[in-house]
Write a protein that holds these residues in place. Sequence first.
Motif, PDB file in Angstrom:
ATOM      1  N   ILE A   7       0.760  -1.083   0.089  1.00  0.00           N
ATOM      2  CA  ILE A   7      -0.201   0.098   0.054  1.00  0.00           C
ATOM      3  C   ILE A   7       0.926   1.178   0.032  1.00  0.00           C
ATOM      4  CG2 ILE A   7      -1.716   1.332   1.208  1.00  0.00           C
ATOM      5  CD1 ILE A   7      -2.718  -1.270   2.196  1.00  0.00           C
ATOM      6  N   ASN A   8       1.918   1.243   0.828  1.00  0.00           N
ATOM      7  CA  ASN A   8       2.624   2.415   0.948  1.00  0.00           C
ATOM      8  C   ASN A   8       3.600   2.657  -0.330  1.00  0.00           C
ATOM      9  OD1 ASN A   8       2.875   3.864   3.769  1.00  0.00           O
ATOM     10  ND2 ASN A   8       2.336   1.770   3.876  1.00  0.00           N
ATOM     11  N   GLN A   9       4.091   1.347  -1.004  1.00  0.00           N
ATOM     12  CA  GLN A   9       5.278   1.574  -1.922  1.00  0.00           C
ATOM     13  C   GLN A   9       4.613   1.775  -3.543  1.00  0.00           C
ATOM     14  OE1 GLN A   9       8.172   2.441  -1.219  1.00  0.00           O
ATOM     15  NE2 GLN A   9       7.694   2.318   0.953  1.00  0.00           N
ATOM     16  N   PHE A  10       3.340   1.090  -3.552  1.00  0.00           N
ATOM     17  CA  PHE A  10       2.935   0.977  -4.939  1.00  0.00           C
ATOM     18  C   PHE A  10       2.500   2.249  -5.498  1.00  0.00           C
ATOM     19  CE2 PHE A  10      -0.738   0.113  -7.863  1.00  0.00           C
ATOM     20  CZ  PHE A  10      -0.142  -0.890  -8.741  1.00  0.00           C
ATOM     21  N   ASN A  11       2.761   2.510  -6.628  1.00  0.00           N
ATOM     22  CA  ASN A  11       2.338   3.868  -7.329  1.00  0.00           C
ATOM     23  C   ASN A  11       2.870   5.147  -6.395  1.00  0.00           C
ATOM     24  OD1 ASN A  11       1.690   5.246  -9.597  1.00  0.00           O
ATOM     25  ND2 ASN A  11      -0.539   5.513  -8.512  1.00  0.00           N
ATOM     26  N   SER A  12       4.050   4.923  -5.851  1.00  0.00           N
ATOM     27  CA  SER A  12       4.700   5.909  -4.977  1.00  0.00           C
ATOM     28  C   SER A  12       5.823   6.787  -5.552  1.00  0.00           C
ATOM     29  CB  SER A  12       5.303   5.365  -3.797  1.00  0.00           C
ATOM     30  OG  SER A  12       6.395   4.335  -3.767  1.00  0.00           O
ATOM     31  N   ILE A  13       6.068   6.385  -6.859  1.00  0.00           N
ATOM     32  CA  ILE A  13       7.157   7.139  -7.271  1.00  0.00           C
ATOM     33  C   ILE A  13       7.106   7.376  -8.689  1.00  0.00           C
ATOM     34  CG2 ILE A  13       9.576   6.786  -8.458  1.00  0.00           C
ATOM     35  CD1 ILE A  13      10.278   4.853  -6.074  1.00  0.00           C
ATOM     36  N   HIS A  14       7.005   8.803  -9.273  1.00  0.00           N
ATOM     37  CA  HIS A  14       6.431   8.989 -10.393  1.00  0.00           C
ATOM     38  C   HIS A  14       7.617  10.216 -11.007  1.00  0.00           C
ATOM     39  CE1 HIS A  14       2.151   8.265  -9.971  1.00  0.00           C
ATOM     40  NE2 HIS A  14       2.459   8.345  -8.666  1.00  0.00           N
ATOM     41  N   VAL A  15       7.974   9.868 -12.186  1.00  0.00           N
ATOM     42  CA  VAL A  15       9.014  10.671 -12.929  1.00  0.00           C
ATOM     43  C   VAL A  15       8.363  11.353 -14.175  1.00  0.00           C
ATOM     44  CG1 VAL A  15      11.428  10.596 -14.074  1.00  0.00           C
ATOM     45  CG2 VAL A  15      10.647   8.842 -12.250  1.00  0.00           C
ATOM     46  N   TYR A  16       8.523  12.723 -14.065  1.00  0.00           N
ATOM     47  CA  TYR A  16       8.131  13.509 -15.240  1.00  0.00           C
ATOM     48  C   TYR A  16       9.263  13.758 -16.059  1.00  0.00           C
ATOM     49  CZ  TYR A  16       3.811  13.403 -12.265  1.00  0.00           C
ATOM     50  OH  TYR A  16       2.553  12.839 -11.578  1.00  0.00           O
TER      51      TYR A  16
ATOM     52  N   ALA B 104       6.129   5.182 -13.425  1.00  0.00           N
ATOM     53  CA  ALA B 104       5.298   5.184 -12.094  1.00  0.00           C
ATOM     54  C   ALA B 104       5.496   3.709 -11.716  1.00  0.00           C
ATOM     55  CB  ALA B 104       4.076   5.449 -12.328  1.00  0.00           C
ATOM     56  N   ASN B 105       5.758   3.458 -10.455  1.00  0.00           N
ATOM     57  CA  ASN B 105       6.159   1.981 -10.197  1.00  0.00           C
ATOM     58  C   ASN B 105       4.694   1.528  -9.887  1.00  0.00           C
ATOM     59  OD1 ASN B 105       5.815   3.755  -7.929  1.00  0.00           O
ATOM     60  ND2 ASN B 105       6.863   2.209  -6.575  1.00  0.00           N
ATOM     61  N   ASN B 106       3.848   1.508 -10.682  1.00  0.00           N
ATOM     62  CA  ASN B 106       2.284   1.002 -10.635  1.00  0.00           C
ATOM     63  C   ASN B 106       1.982  -0.370 -11.429  1.00  0.00           C
ATOM     64  OD1 ASN B 106       2.397   2.018 -13.140  1.00  0.00           O
ATOM     65  ND2 ASN B 106       0.810   3.492 -13.011  1.00  0.00           N
TER      66      ASN B 106
END
Length: 364
Positions: A110-119, A232-234
């Motif tokens: 829950i805390n790590q999924f989709n927690s990193i976004h690079v633009y 995104a790490n999703n």
Amino acid sequence: MDQDKFGKFIKELREEKGWTQQDLADMIPIDRTAISKWELGKRSPDTLGLKKLSELFEITINELLSGEKNVDEHIVLNILEDRNKFKNRIKFLMLIICILLILFLSYYFINQFNSIHVYTMNAENRNFELINSMVVKTKEKIYFNIGNIKIKNDINIENVELYYLYNNKKEIIYSSEDKNIYFFDYNGYEEYFPFSDFKEILKNMYLKIQYKKSSKNMKYDIIKLNFIKDYANNNLTFKKYPKINNNINNNLKNNKEEELINKIKKTYKKEEDKYYLILNDNKKKIEYLMINNKLIVTIYINNVIVEDYNYDLKYSNLLYNKYQKKEILFSYNCLNNCVCEYGNCSKNTNILSNFNKIVQDSFK
């Protein structure tokens, strides 16, 4: 049950009968090695094995379990009860471990999924262009890097201001003579912008560049920044990309590039190190300019700029800007061989199709 005592007892009973381990194994029937392990106290028989031994040795199962004859039934019951309690403790402990492991993995997911976004970030007009711009957002920290501001004309930058519009209010993030903008912000500290509204802020972020041309008065350009999510790490599984034969890919790309450049050189007018062409159609005027591996197409209506296309011939990148009252109304950036007719891309949009047509029209 004391396995050592049980094993010795089985051995005594077998020897009293004058049987070998193989004889006993054949009567049960079972493999001889199992009899050996029972007698050595390494293993104990299952329910069916105990029942068969009871019949062969003519003793009760209680006597077998206790490892002696004429045993009190309560002693055997206590042995079985202790054995069951031990098994239940092991089962309960394993259940607790499984629950804790599931809870931990769920919390981590829950805390790590989709927690990193690079633009990636892009912005360009006739005077300036952003290079190597990137934003990285995690749940704890944001890294914001404008990169370098490339100057296209003979201009001196006096000041750079980064700001965003939020709730009809202008919020200045950065203002300095230094054109290299890099900062980071922490969740909770939020010196530059609130984390919870990060996505909305990106949609309304601008760069104001004040500059002078030679000895003329101060001017400024306001450029809307465009952010494209790159990663995104999703994904539940990691995507593995096929290996590309770079030599083949580069040859295809270079052939397309050379074909376009040759057409431009044959059709456009040459002036020093640039090639240009102007097409007029009533109130509409289109200017074509190829310089430094870039093809720039600018469209005017009544001498007012309404659109421009900046196509990088080297990297096959296209930046499109639509203007209203000389300010950018809309921008579109397509990276990595995105112009279908000249690159190796499967993408197709109205903007790309329009650009292809406009370029083809210049060769007629």
